[in-house]
Design a protein around this motif. Structure first.
Motif, PDB file in Angstrom:
ATOM      1  N   PRO A  45       0.804  -1.291   0.063  1.00 25.14           N
ATOM      2  CA  PRO A  45       0.065  -0.040  -0.091  1.00 25.14           C
ATOM      3  C   PRO A  45       0.818   1.379   0.199  1.00 25.14           C
ATOM      4  CG  PRO A  45      -0.894  -1.586   1.352  1.00 25.14           C
ATOM      5  CD  PRO A  45       0.441  -2.313   1.023  1.00 25.14           C
ATOM      6  N   GLU A  46       1.975   1.234   0.581  1.00 27.35           N
ATOM      7  CA  GLU A  46       2.769   2.471   0.801  1.00 27.35           C
ATOM      8  C   GLU A  46       3.452   2.707  -0.747  1.00 27.35           C
ATOM      9  OE1 GLU A  46       3.538  -0.480   2.666  1.00 27.35           O
ATOM     10  OE2 GLU A  46       2.528   0.403   4.318  1.00 27.35           O
ATOM     11  N   ALA A  47       3.690   1.341  -1.435  1.00 28.16           N
ATOM     12  CA  ALA A  47       4.130   1.938  -2.765  1.00 28.16           C
ATOM     13  C   ALA A  47       2.976   2.445  -3.710  1.00 28.16           C
ATOM     14  CB  ALA A  47       4.772   0.391  -3.372  1.00 28.16           C
ATOM     15  N   VAL A  48       1.906   2.039  -3.588  1.00 31.23           N
ATOM     16  CA  VAL A  48       0.734   2.600  -4.433  1.00 31.23           C
ATOM     17  C   VAL A  48       0.620   4.059  -3.959  1.00 31.23           C
ATOM     18  CG1 VAL A  48      -1.745   2.564  -4.831  1.00 31.23           C
ATOM     19  CG2 VAL A  48      -0.431   0.589  -4.571  1.00 31.23           C
ATOM     20  N   SER A  49       0.603   4.596  -2.771  1.00 29.71           N
ATOM     21  CA  SER A  49       0.573   5.849  -2.225  1.00 29.71           C
ATOM     22  C   SER A  49       1.553   6.418  -3.079  1.00 29.71           C
ATOM     23  CB  SER A  49       0.574   6.183  -0.775  1.00 29.71           C
ATOM     24  OG  SER A  49      -0.716   5.328  -0.423  1.00 29.71           O
ATOM     25  N   THR A  50       3.058   5.937  -3.063  1.00 30.43           N
ATOM     26  CA  THR A  50       3.900   6.789  -3.363  1.00 30.43           C
ATOM     27  C   THR A  50       3.954   7.055  -4.892  1.00 30.43           C
ATOM     28  OG1 THR A  50       5.669   5.734  -1.722  1.00 30.43           O
ATOM     29  CG2 THR A  50       6.570   6.723  -4.003  1.00 30.43           C
ATOM     30  N   ARG A  51       3.440   5.897  -5.613  1.00 30.58           N
ATOM     31  CA  ARG A  51       3.112   5.853  -7.226  1.00 30.58           C
ATOM     32  C   ARG A  51       1.839   7.271  -7.566  1.00 30.58           C
ATOM     33  NH1 ARG A  51       4.686   4.658 -11.588  1.00 30.58           N
ATOM     34  NH2 ARG A  51       3.323   4.102 -13.428  1.00 30.58           N
ATOM     35  N   ALA A  52       1.266   7.097  -6.548  1.00 28.27           N
ATOM     36  CA  ALA A  52       0.027   8.028  -6.694  1.00 28.27           C
ATOM     37  C   ALA A  52       0.517   9.535  -6.500  1.00 28.27           C
ATOM     38  CB  ALA A  52      -1.234   7.894  -5.583  1.00 28.27           C
ATOM     39  N   ARG A  53       1.341   9.552  -5.616  1.00 29.28           N
ATOM     40  CA  ARG A  53       1.951  11.066  -5.622  1.00 29.28           C
ATOM     41  C   ARG A  53       2.810  11.646  -6.643  1.00 29.28           C
ATOM     42  NH1 ARG A  53       2.496   9.148  -0.066  1.00 29.28           N
ATOM     43  NH2 ARG A  53       1.023   9.690   1.147  1.00 29.28           N
ATOM     44  N   LEU A  54       3.445  10.440  -6.992  1.00 27.27           N
ATOM     45  CA  LEU A  54       4.365  10.588  -8.181  1.00 27.27           C
ATOM     46  C   LEU A  54       3.587  11.075  -9.356  1.00 27.27           C
ATOM     47  CD1 LEU A  54       7.070   8.087  -7.854  1.00 27.27           C
ATOM     48  CD2 LEU A  54       7.315  10.526  -7.667  1.00 27.27           C
ATOM     49  N   ILE A  55       2.580  10.645  -9.964  1.00 26.32           N
ATOM     50  CA  ILE A  55       1.740  11.073 -11.042  1.00 26.32           C
ATOM     51  C   ILE A  55       0.536  11.975 -10.723  1.00 26.32           C
ATOM     52  CG2 ILE A  55       2.261   8.771 -12.023  1.00 26.32           C
ATOM     53  CD1 ILE A  55      -0.819   8.139 -11.355  1.00 26.32           C
ATOM     54  N   THR A  56       0.584  12.729  -9.589  1.00 25.37           N
ATOM     55  CA  THR A  56      -0.232  13.765  -9.586  1.00 25.37           C
ATOM     56  C   THR A  56       0.318  14.954  -9.110  1.00 25.37           C
ATOM     57  OG1 THR A  56      -1.560  12.209  -7.966  1.00 25.37           O
ATOM     58  CG2 THR A  56      -2.157  14.330  -7.629  1.00 25.37           C
ATOM     59  N   ALA A  57      -0.383  16.049  -9.945  1.00 25.97           N
ATOM     60  CA  ALA A  57       0.341  17.525  -9.935  1.00 25.97           C
ATOM     61  C   ALA A  57      -0.797  18.387  -9.236  1.00 25.97           C
ATOM     62  CB  ALA A  57       0.649  17.951 -11.238  1.00 25.97           C
ATOM     63  N   GLN A  58      -0.232  19.297  -8.529  1.00 31.22           N
ATOM     64  CA  GLN A  58      -1.096  20.240  -8.066  1.00 31.22           C
ATOM     65  C   GLN A  58      -1.243  21.383  -9.156  1.00 31.22           C
ATOM     66  OE1 GLN A  58       0.301  22.942  -4.870  1.00 31.22           O
ATOM     67  NE2 GLN A  58      -1.769  22.828  -3.835  1.00 31.22           N
ATOM     68  N   ILE A  59      -2.718  21.348  -9.246  1.00 35.11           N
ATOM     69  CA  ILE A  59      -3.448  22.466 -10.338  1.00 35.11           C
ATOM     70  C   ILE A  59      -4.030  23.834  -9.273  1.00 35.11           C
ATOM     71  CG2 ILE A  59      -5.038  22.702 -12.170  1.00 35.11           C
ATOM     72  CD1 ILE A  59      -4.612  19.731 -12.598  1.00 35.11           C
ATOM     73  N   SER A  60      -3.320  24.815  -9.904  1.00 33.50           N
ATOM     74  CA  SER A  60      -4.156  26.192  -9.318  1.00 33.50           C
ATOM     75  C   SER A  60      -4.527  26.784 -10.584  1.00 33.50           C
ATOM     76  CB  SER A  60      -2.637  26.930  -8.921  1.00 33.50           C
ATOM     77  OG  SER A  60      -2.216  26.112  -7.776  1.00 33.50           O
ATOM     78  N   CYS A  61      -5.613  27.588 -10.127  1.00 34.87           N
ATOM     79  CA  CYS A  61      -6.080  28.807 -11.032  1.00 34.87           C
ATOM     80  C   CYS A  61      -6.804  29.734 -10.622  1.00 34.87           C
ATOM     81  CB  CYS A  61      -7.310  27.816 -11.764  1.00 34.87           C
ATOM     82  SG  CYS A  61      -8.645  27.677 -10.876  1.00 34.87           S
ATOM     83  N   TRP A  62      -6.566  30.745 -11.474  1.00 31.49           N
ATOM     84  CA  TRP A  62      -7.044  32.087 -10.993  1.00 31.49           C
ATOM     85  C   TRP A  62      -8.075  32.899 -11.910  1.00 31.49           C
ATOM     86  CZ3 TRP A  62      -2.276  30.307 -11.135  1.00 31.49           C
ATOM     87  CH2 TRP A  62      -1.448  30.142  -9.826  1.00 31.49           C
TER      88      TRP A  62
END
Length: 182
Positions: free
Chosen positions: A165-182
């Motif tokens: 499960p820790e490896a799944v969470s790490t992989r999820a974090r690696l492919i997720t970007a924070q999106i900001s908008c104004w």
């Protein structure tokens, strides 16, 4: 970068991970494809798999806006391989997603984030909460719908061997970007 279209509807400016300008290059239904305006190297590339009914999943997103430096992960489960009206491109989930807030714009948080199976493969993308549903009932775009949008081969029906499960969470974090908008 793929995300949910609804939170971006009122944005005049979009950024990835705080400072990389991006623009919407394509939309399809509830999904939007973003392209960075600067050349950047991804930290990882998503692998896609066919979702399995009843499978445990891990979602990733930024429910606390810019408070945390990396994506948070949330466990869940696929409860049906169709949407509320039988839509084949949707999944029904049991998952405690958080709306969050990005850049003062409409709430997004976990919305638009990837959903990974126990093998670390993307099986869907979390969509905005449907009005009237309990907070733990979520709808997602399926990996098949995502593959069609990005012109990728259909997800494999092969199930990857489970990883920690820790490896799944790490992989999820690696492919997720924070999106900001104004």
């Amino acid at each position: 970068m793929l995300t949910a279209a609804a939170p971006l509807a009122q944005c005049s400016r979009i950024a990835l991970n705080g400072d990389t300008p991006a623009r919407i290059t394509q939309t399809a239904g509830e999904m939007a494809l973003l392209q960075p305006e600067l050349r950047i190297a991804p930290t990882a590339v998503a692998r896609f798999a066919t979702p399995q009914d009843g499978a445990a999943i891990t979602g990733a997103g930024y429910p606390y806006g810019h408070t945390l430096a990396q994506a948070s992960t949330t466990p869940g489960q696929i409860t049906a391989l169709d949407g509320l009206t039988g839509t084949a491109d949707h999944l029904r989930l049991t998952m405690q997603a958080t709306a969050g807030d990005i850049g003062g714009q409409p709430p997004a948080g976990d919305i638009g984030g990837p959903l990974l199976d126990a093998g670390g493969d993307v099986v869907g993308m979390l969509l905005p909460q449907t009005a009237g549903l309990p907070q733990t009932v979520q709808i997602a775009a399926s990996s098949g719908a995502i593959a069609r949008l990005i012109n990728a081969p259909a997800p494999l029906a092969v199930i990857s061997a489970p990883i920690a499960p820790e490896a799944v969470s790490t992989r999820a974090r690696l492919i997720t970007a924070q999106i900001s908008c104004w």
